[in-house]
Structure formats: structure tokens, C-alpha cells
Scaffold this motif. Structure first.
Motif, PDB file in Angstrom:
ATOM      1  N   PHE A   1       0.825  -1.207   0.000  1.00 36.24           N
ATOM      2  CA  PHE A   1       0.000   0.000   0.000  1.00 36.24           C
ATOM      3  C   PHE A   1       0.860   1.258   0.000  1.00 36.24           C
ATOM      4  O   PHE A   1       0.562   2.228  -0.715  1.00 36.24           O
ATOM      5  N   LEU A   2       1.920   1.269   0.800  1.00 39.53           N
ATOM      6  CA  LEU A   2       2.773   2.455   0.850  1.00 39.53           C
ATOM      7  C   LEU A   2       3.440   2.717  -0.500  1.00 39.53           C
ATOM      8  O   LEU A   2       3.589   3.875  -0.918  1.00 39.53           O
TER       9      LEU A   2
ATOM     10  N   GLN B   1       0.623   4.023  -2.917  1.00 40.91           N
ATOM     11  CA  GLN B   1      -0.316   4.949  -2.294  1.00 40.91           C
ATOM     12  C   GLN B   1      -0.772   6.051  -3.249  1.00 40.91           C
ATOM     13  O   GLN B   1      -1.962   6.349  -3.348  1.00 40.91           O
ATOM     14  N   LYS B   2       0.167   6.639  -3.977  1.00 41.17           N
ATOM     15  CA  LYS B   2      -0.180   7.749  -4.872  1.00 41.17           C
ATOM     16  C   LYS B   2      -1.135   7.292  -5.962  1.00 41.17           C
ATOM     17  O   LYS B   2      -2.163   7.920  -6.223  1.00 41.17           O
TER      18      LYS B   2
END
Length: 320
Positions: free
Chosen positions: A303-304, A307-308
């Protein structure tokens, strides 16, 4: 700013509620059983040497061991020899809590196998969902045919059907086909995602029709347009859908628990947590939390990294 203090307070409380279980999970994965029971030791625990009771039990001296050790302890009773052997076992089984928890997480159960199963199942489901959802979403968004609105209404209706409502019919069907305790039972029921079709359809609605008309003028067929034109523009939406799909099926305990009944080689990561249940004294809460931490970490990292693009996909911004 001062007038919105209550909004920030609500957001902070929400963050605390969401983060608290993860905080406890990671903290317990560092602590000894005694610290977990007493609720002490701070976040990382004191990391004092502890004795692995199961290791000591496995090395419980037998009569043969005591007889063999008699040469090492001359003029000593069997009871004292046994106590000395137990003391040696306790010294050899002493370990730091964090090492104990994470070592047990991988040694008490084939966790790497369970993680591999999770990758195979979630990746297979997502790839097939994409193969089905993209053409369906393109047809509902850009093609004009009789009954299109009725089909889209059916997609919306299917979003309202809970998984648990169709679990029994699905299981009976798979059982009659002899597919229980197979990868197919874990994958096939979820290969069509109405949420994926809905999400991609909403995204394709924002793509200009001129782009599709230009592709048709270049001689592309509809399937070529889907995979060579629409797919590259839909990467943000696909990443958003990937997060939803992978998290849902990686963490799914309900369905694998039903269709995988006897073959441990097919256990997914959530089923692997069952390997640490049944210890009423709480002595395996630490390894259980260590296992949960290992299972959750790949999702957080993914997810990190995405994320964008995930946020772009949720906002449903097509080409500008």
C-alpha cells in the motif's frame, strides 16, 4: 483553524482506534508470555532472557539419560542428576522474547508455505478478475447495445449480495465437482468481481470517446482497444482495485476455512494463525502476534508503494 479543532480531534480519535490493534500486535510480538499476561514492559518489552518451556519439556531427562549422565555426576543421586540435566536444558533453552516469538512463528508451522499459498491464491484471483472486468467494464461504459442499462443494474444489485449468503450453494457445487481441498476451490468462486466491473466502468466513463474513435480509425478491434488503449489509461484504477482485491482475499479466513478441511499444504496465511490456538495460558500469544505481523507486513508495504496511484484510482480521474 481554531473553529475546526473538533474535526481534528475526531480524526485523531479515528487514527488511534485504527492504529491501536496494530500497535498491540507488534508490541506483543516483542514481549515474553509473562509480560503479555501482566501488561508490562513497554512497547518492546524488557528483552530479558526467558526459558522456552516447550524446549525444556522436549529435553525432559529419561531413565537412559540419567544413567548416561551418572559418569558426569559421580556420587550423586538420580534425583540430583535429573535436576542438573533439567538445569542444563533450561540454560540451553534460554532465549530473548523477540527471537522466541519470531522463531516459533516460522518453526511451529510452515509459515513460508502459507505465505506462498496466499500469493498464489490472491494473484490468481486478481489476474482473472482483471481479465473479466476490463472487457465487461469497457462494454458497459463505451459500447451501445440493447439491455446495457439492465446489465449495469444487475451489476449494482450483485454488489448488495453478501458473500455469506451464497457460501453454502458454492460449497455444495464445489463438493459435487470434487474441487474441495484444491487451489481451484480457493480461486474459482471469486474470479468475477462485480465491484471490479463497477469500479473500472466508472473509470472508463471518464476516458474521452475521441481516444476510442481514433483507435477505431487506426483499424483496432474492440478487444485490441481494451488491452492496448484502455488498459494503459486504467493503471491507477487497477492499482486501487488491486489493493481492495488482494487485501480482501489475503485476509480471508471464512472461505478457506470452509473449503480447505484437511490439507495443511493449502492453508492460507489466516488459517496459519490457527496453529497457535489452544494455549489457554497465553504462552503462544507472542508467536501468534509475530505471525500476524509477518502476514500483515506485505500488505502495508504494498500500500505504501502504491499509495499515490491508489488515491488517483479512487478519485476516478481519466485522461485529461
Amino acid at each position: 483553524m481554531t473553529r475546526d479543532w473538533w474535526k481534528h480531534l475526531i480524526l485523531i480519535l479515528g487514527v488511534i482506534i485504527v492504529i491501536a490493534p496494530f500497535y498491540m500486535m507488534v508490541s506483543y510480538s516483542f514481549k515474553s508470555p509473562g509480560e503479555i499476561d501482566r501488561g508490562e514492559g513497554g512497547f518492546f518489552g524488557r528483552q530479558e532472557m526467558m526459558v522456552d518451556e516447550r524446549c525444556v519439556k522436549l529435553r525432559d531427562p529419561s531413565r537412559e539419560d540419567i544413567a548416561a549422565a551418572a559418569l558426569r555426576f559421580p556420587d550423586t543421586t538420580d534425583g540430583n542428576i535429573r535436576n542438573a540435566l533439567v538445569a542444563e536444558a533450561e540454560a540451553d533453552c534460554a532465549v530473548r522474547p523477540v527471537v522466541f516469538n519470531y522463531t516459533k512463528a516460522f518453526s511451529e508451522a510452515p509459515l513460508l508455505r502459507y505465505l506462498l499459498n496466499g500469493v498464489i491464491v490472491t494473484a490468481s484471483i486478481f489476474l482473472i478478475q482483471v481479465v473479466v472486468a476490463l472487457p465487461a467494464a469497457y462494454a458497459l461504459a463505451k459500447l451501445k447495445f440493447w439491455g446495457r442499462d439492465a446489465v449495469f443494474a444487475l451489476v449494482l444489485f450483485c454488489l448488495l449480495i453478501p458473500v455469506h449468503a451464497i457460501a453454502l450453494p458454492l460449497y455444495i457445487m464445489l463438493a459435487k465437482l470434487g474441487l474441495t481441498n484444491t487451489y481451484a476451490a480457493l480461486v474459482v468462486p471469486w474470479t468475477i468481481s462485480v465491484f471490479g466491473i463497477f469500479l473500472m466502468r466508472q473509470f472508463f466513463m471518464t476516458v474521452p470517446d475521441d481516444l476510442i474513435d481514433a483507435a477505431r480509425m487506426d483499424g483496432m478491434g474492440e478487444f485490441a482497444i481494451v488491452w492496448r488503449v484502455m488498459l494503459p489509461t486504467a493503471i491507477p484504477a487497477l492499482l486501487a482495485f488491486a489493493i481492495f482485491s488482494i487485501v480482501a482475499h489475503w485476509n480471508d479466513y471464512f472461505w478457506p476455512r470452509i473449503v480447505v478441511t484437511g490439507n495443511r499444504d493449502l492453508f492460507t496465511p489466516p488459517l496459519g494463525l490457527r496453529e497457535f490456538k489452544g494455549d489457554g495460558d497465553g504462552s503462544y500469544f507472542g508467536p501468534m502476534m509475530a505471525t500476524a505481523t509477518v502476514i500483515v507486513t506485505p500488505l502495508i508495504v504494498a500500500f505504501l508503494l502504491a499509495q499515490k496511484r491508489f488515491i488517483e484510482g479512487i478519485t476516478l480521474n481519466g485522461m485529461k
